[in-house]
Scaffold this motif. Structure first.
Motif, PDB file in Angstrom:
ATOM      1  N   ASP A  92      32.016   3.632  53.409  1.00 42.16           N
ATOM      2  CA  ASP A  92      33.060   2.781  52.809  1.00 42.16           C
ATOM      3  C   ASP A  92      33.660   1.911  53.913  1.00 42.16           C
ATOM      4  OD1 ASP A  92      34.787   3.273  49.904  1.00 42.16           O
ATOM      5  OD2 ASP A  92      35.628   1.926  51.419  1.00 42.16           O
ATOM      6  N   PRO A  93      33.977   0.651  53.596  1.00 39.13           N
ATOM      7  CA  PRO A  93      34.584  -0.194  54.635  1.00 39.13           C
ATOM      8  C   PRO A  93      36.092   0.037  54.780  1.00 39.13           C
ATOM      9  CG  PRO A  93      34.199  -1.476  52.642  1.00 39.13           C
ATOM     10  CD  PRO A  93      33.680  -0.093  52.371  1.00 39.13           C
TER      11      PRO A  93
ATOM     12  N   GLY B  30      30.491   3.255  48.992  1.00 44.90           N
ATOM     13  CA  GLY B  30      31.805   2.965  48.416  1.00 44.90           C
ATOM     14  C   GLY B  30      32.410   4.271  47.941  1.00 44.90           C
TER      15      GLY B  30
ATOM     16  N   MET C 102      40.493   4.962  52.952  1.00 42.45           N
ATOM     17  CA  MET C 102      39.706   5.758  52.005  1.00 42.45           C
ATOM     18  C   MET C 102      38.944   6.847  52.763  1.00 42.45           C
ATOM     19  SD  MET C 102      39.958   4.948  48.798  1.00 42.45           S
ATOM     20  CE  MET C 102      40.043   3.674  47.540  1.00 42.45           C
TER      21      MET C 102
ATOM     22  N   MET D 173      29.547   4.038  42.609  1.00 45.09           N
ATOM     23  CA  MET D 173      30.449   4.013  41.457  1.00 45.09           C
ATOM     24  C   MET D 173      31.677   3.147  41.744  1.00 45.09           C
ATOM     25  SD  MET D 173      29.392   5.693  38.883  1.00 45.09           S
ATOM     26  CE  MET D 173      27.599   5.797  39.025  1.00 45.09           C
ATOM     27  N   GLY D 174      31.903   2.191  40.852  1.00 44.79           N
ATOM     28  CA  GLY D 174      33.093   1.340  40.978  1.00 44.79           C
ATOM     29  C   GLY D 174      32.980   0.357  42.125  1.00 44.79           C
ATOM     30  N   VAL D 175      31.769   0.013  42.516  1.00 52.51           N
ATOM     31  CA  VAL D 175      31.565  -0.849  43.692  1.00 52.51           C
ATOM     32  C   VAL D 175      31.000  -2.220  43.308  1.00 52.51           C
ATOM     33  CG1 VAL D 175      30.355  -1.046  45.912  1.00 52.51           C
ATOM     34  CG2 VAL D 175      31.176   1.183  45.156  1.00 52.51           C
TER      35      VAL D 175
ATOM     36  N   PHE E 183      41.312  -2.345  49.288  1.00 57.77           N
ATOM     37  CA  PHE E 183      41.216  -0.890  49.106  1.00 57.77           C
ATOM     38  C   PHE E 183      41.854  -0.111  50.257  1.00 57.77           C
ATOM     39  CE2 PHE E 183      38.297  -1.846  45.633  1.00 57.77           C
ATOM     40  CZ  PHE E 183      38.805  -0.974  44.683  1.00 57.77           C
TER      41      PHE E 183
ATOM     42  N   TYR F 239      33.303  12.305  44.596  1.00 61.42           N
ATOM     43  CA  TYR F 239      31.899  12.617  44.288  1.00 61.42           C
ATOM     44  C   TYR F 239      31.252  13.424  45.416  1.00 61.42           C
ATOM     45  CZ  TYR F 239      31.896   9.286  40.377  1.00 61.42           C
ATOM     46  OH  TYR F 239      32.146   8.636  39.196  1.00 61.42           O
TER      47      TYR F 239
ATOM     48  N   TYR G 100      42.867  10.590  40.307  1.00 56.96           N
ATOM     49  CA  TYR G 100      42.058  11.782  40.134  1.00 56.96           C
ATOM     50  C   TYR G 100      42.856  13.076  40.140  1.00 56.96           C
ATOM     51  CZ  TYR G 100      37.737   9.121  40.945  1.00 56.96           C
ATOM     52  OH  TYR G 100      36.682   8.246  40.852  1.00 56.96           O
TER      53      TYR G 100
ATOM     54  N   PHE H  18      45.033   4.846  44.636  1.00 61.47           N
ATOM     55  CA  PHE H  18      43.754   5.071  43.943  1.00 61.47           C
ATOM     56  C   PHE H  18      43.479   6.564  43.794  1.00 61.47           C
ATOM     57  CE2 PHE H  18      39.200   5.861  43.903  1.00 61.47           C
ATOM     58  CZ  PHE H  18      38.811   5.082  42.822  1.00 61.47           C
TER      59      PHE H  18
ATOM     60  N   ARG I 251      32.086   8.358  34.070  1.00 62.63           N
ATOM     61  CA  ARG I 251      30.961   8.045  34.963  1.00 62.63           C
ATOM     62  C   ARG I 251      30.710   9.172  35.973  1.00 62.63           C
ATOM     63  NH1 ARG I 251      34.109   2.757  37.390  1.00 62.63           N
ATOM     64  NH2 ARG I 251      35.012   3.760  39.203  1.00 62.63           N
TER      65      ARG I 251
ATOM     66  N   GLY J 192      35.072   5.788  48.481  1.00 65.62           N
ATOM     67  CA  GLY J 192      36.499   5.907  48.202  1.00 65.62           C
ATOM     68  C   GLY J 192      37.057   7.170  48.824  1.00 65.62           C
TER      69      GLY J 192
ATOM     70  N   ILE K  14      30.454  -1.903  55.254  1.00 66.88           N
ATOM     71  CA  ILE K  14      30.066  -2.379  53.932  1.00 66.88           C
ATOM     72  C   ILE K  14      28.582  -2.095  53.766  1.00 66.88           C
ATOM     73  CG2 ILE K  14      31.791  -4.212  53.576  1.00 66.88           C
ATOM     74  CD1 ILE K  14      29.582  -6.184  54.456  1.00 66.88           C
ATOM     75  N   PHE K  15      28.137  -2.079  52.526  1.00 61.52           N
ATOM     76  CA  PHE K  15      26.713  -1.986  52.228  1.00 61.52           C
ATOM     77  C   PHE K  15      26.296  -3.361  51.727  1.00 61.52           C
ATOM     78  CE2 PHE K  15      22.979  -1.136  49.670  1.00 61.52           C
ATOM     79  CZ  PHE K  15      22.282  -0.251  50.471  1.00 61.52           C
TER      80      PHE K  15
HETATM   81  C1  LIG Z   1      37.100   1.490  42.904  1.00 61.94           C
HETATM   82  S1  LIG Z   1      36.751   2.230  44.468  1.00 61.94           S
HETATM   83  C2  LIG Z   1      35.632   3.505  43.926  1.00 61.94           C
HETATM   84  C3  LIG Z   1      35.608   4.705  44.851  1.00 61.94           C
HETATM   85  C4  LIG Z   1      34.654   5.835  44.408  1.00 61.94           C
HETATM   86  N1  LIG Z   1      33.281   5.381  44.356  1.00 61.94           N
HETATM   87  C5  LIG Z   1      35.065   6.419  43.082  1.00 61.94           C
HETATM   88  O1  LIG Z   1      34.474   6.051  42.053  1.00 61.94           O
HETATM   89  O2  LIG Z   1      36.017   7.234  43.089  1.00 61.94           O
HETATM   90  C6  LIG Z   1      35.654   1.078  45.218  1.00 61.94           C
HETATM   91  C7  LIG Z   1      35.321   1.385  46.668  1.00 61.94           C
HETATM   92  O3  LIG Z   1      34.215   0.574  47.059  1.00 61.94           O
HETATM   93  C8  LIG Z   1      34.407   0.117  48.376  1.00 61.94           C
HETATM   94  N2  LIG Z   1      33.574  -1.093  48.547  1.00 61.94           N
HETATM   95  C9  LIG Z   1      33.784  -2.336  48.081  1.00 61.94           C
HETATM   96  N3  LIG Z   1      32.769  -3.155  48.435  1.00 61.94           N
HETATM   97  C10 LIG Z   1      31.873  -2.385  49.129  1.00 61.94           C
HETATM   98  C11 LIG Z   1      30.612  -2.643  49.757  1.00 61.94           C
HETATM   99  N4  LIG Z   1      30.028  -3.844  49.750  1.00 61.94           N
HETATM  100  N5  LIG Z   1      29.990  -1.611  50.378  1.00 61.94           N
HETATM  101  C12 LIG Z   1      30.546  -0.370  50.393  1.00 61.94           C
HETATM  102  N6  LIG Z   1      31.737  -0.084  49.820  1.00 61.94           N
HETATM  103  C13 LIG Z   1      32.389  -1.071  49.199  1.00 61.94           C
HETATM  104  C14 LIG Z   1      35.922  -0.090  48.468  1.00 61.94           C
HETATM  105  O4  LIG Z   1      36.381  -0.080  49.789  1.00 61.94           O
HETATM  106  C15 LIG Z   1      36.449   1.077  47.631  1.00 61.94           C
HETATM  107  O5  LIG Z   1      36.735   2.211  48.412  1.00 61.94           O
END
Ligand SMILES: C[S@@+](CC[C@H](N)C(=O)[O-])C[C@H]1O[C@@H](n2cnc3c(N)ncnc32)[C@H](O)[C@@H]1O
Length: 216
Positions: free
Chosen positions: A85-86, A63, A90, A128-130, A10, A69, A21, A17, A43, A65, A113-114
């Motif tokens: 976010d890691p 996460g 982003m 969302m999307g995580v 990411f 949101y 939007y 990415f 979503r 991004g 990271i979480f």
């Molecule tokens: C598909 S993007 C979604 C971004 C945003 N939530 C959205 O829906 O627009 C996924 C994001 O999750 C982050 N991510 C992935 N694994 C994660 C974790 N374990 N903890 C926190 N963020 C994470 C990625 O770095 C990335 O920015």
């Protein structure tokens, strides 16, 4: 900080990415997004519908991004928001988005990271999307429950006979493992994490995510 395969991916993918939007993609890609990535937009709507009034509430976006949101939560008068976010790139996009909209003092960004330690407590959380990239969803949801008081909205990618193997293959080329869920798995994960209320909505469309609202 620990960098996972997803965060490395990411970091490189952040700018592309974000163009999902803002309508900056070319006409063909916009057509593809409209038909095959409809989930991303639905979503967003479902999440803010589920939360209702955010006035004076605190919220964390795990996460986050590029901060779509987070910006919406501030426009809806949330008191303070946190984005985690890691992926450094982003977070830079999030910071730029929130600042240019005038919300300079209302947010905190955490590069991690979480699960992570010492995050504090929030009224709401967005994830969302995580879950697509989370190897241990059980620990993730248990920790999530500990940091919220009202509700969290979480998306889970569903299992599909064609899309799942195809997506797994595409992401294996990017060295980024992806995970998928069915409704029973989501219910069991939520239950063993200790959530008392679980509302699952299947998003119709090509991606077919589950949009899940959980209450502690
Ligand atoms: C598909 S993007 C979604 C971004 C945003 N939530 C959205 O829906 O627009 C996924 C994001 O999750 C982050 N991510 C992935 N694994 C994660 C974790 N374990 N903890 C926190 N963020 C994470 C990625 O770095 C990335 O920015």
């Amino acid at each position: 900080m620990i960098k996972t395969d997803a965060s490395i991916f990411f970091d490189k993918f952040a700018v592309t990415f974000d163009t999902f939007y803002d309508g900056k993609r070319n006409a063909l890609m916009q057509l593809i997004d409209k038909n095959f990535r409809k989930d991303i937009f639905l979503r967003f709507t479902y999440t803010f519908d589920s939360f209702g009034n955010l006035k004076n509430k605190t919220l964390i976006d795990i996460g986050c991004g590029s901060g779509i949101y987070l910006l919406e939560a501030l426009k809806r008068n949330a008191k303070h928001i946190t984005g985690l976010d890691p992926a450094t790139e982003m977070l830079k996009l999030t910071e730029a988005r929130l600042s240019r909209n005038g919300f300079i003092d209302k947010f905190r960004l955490i590069e991690s990271i979480f699960p992570a330690t010492n995050l504090g407590k929030y009224d709401y959380a967005i994830v969302m999307g995580v879950m697509d990239y989370v190897k241990d969803p059980s620990t993730f949801l248990k920790e999530l429950k500990n940091i919220i008081s009202e509700a969290t909205c979480v998306s889970f990618p569903s299992k599909h006979w064609f899309r799942t193997p195809f997506r797994k293959f595409r992401y294996s080329l990017r060295k980024c493992p992806v995970y998928f869920y069915d409704e029973n798995e989501i219910k069991n994960l939520a239950k063993s994490a200790g959530f008392s209320k679980v509302m699952i909505k299947k998003i119709q469309g090509a991606g077919m995510d589950y949009h899940v609202t959980l209450m502690p």
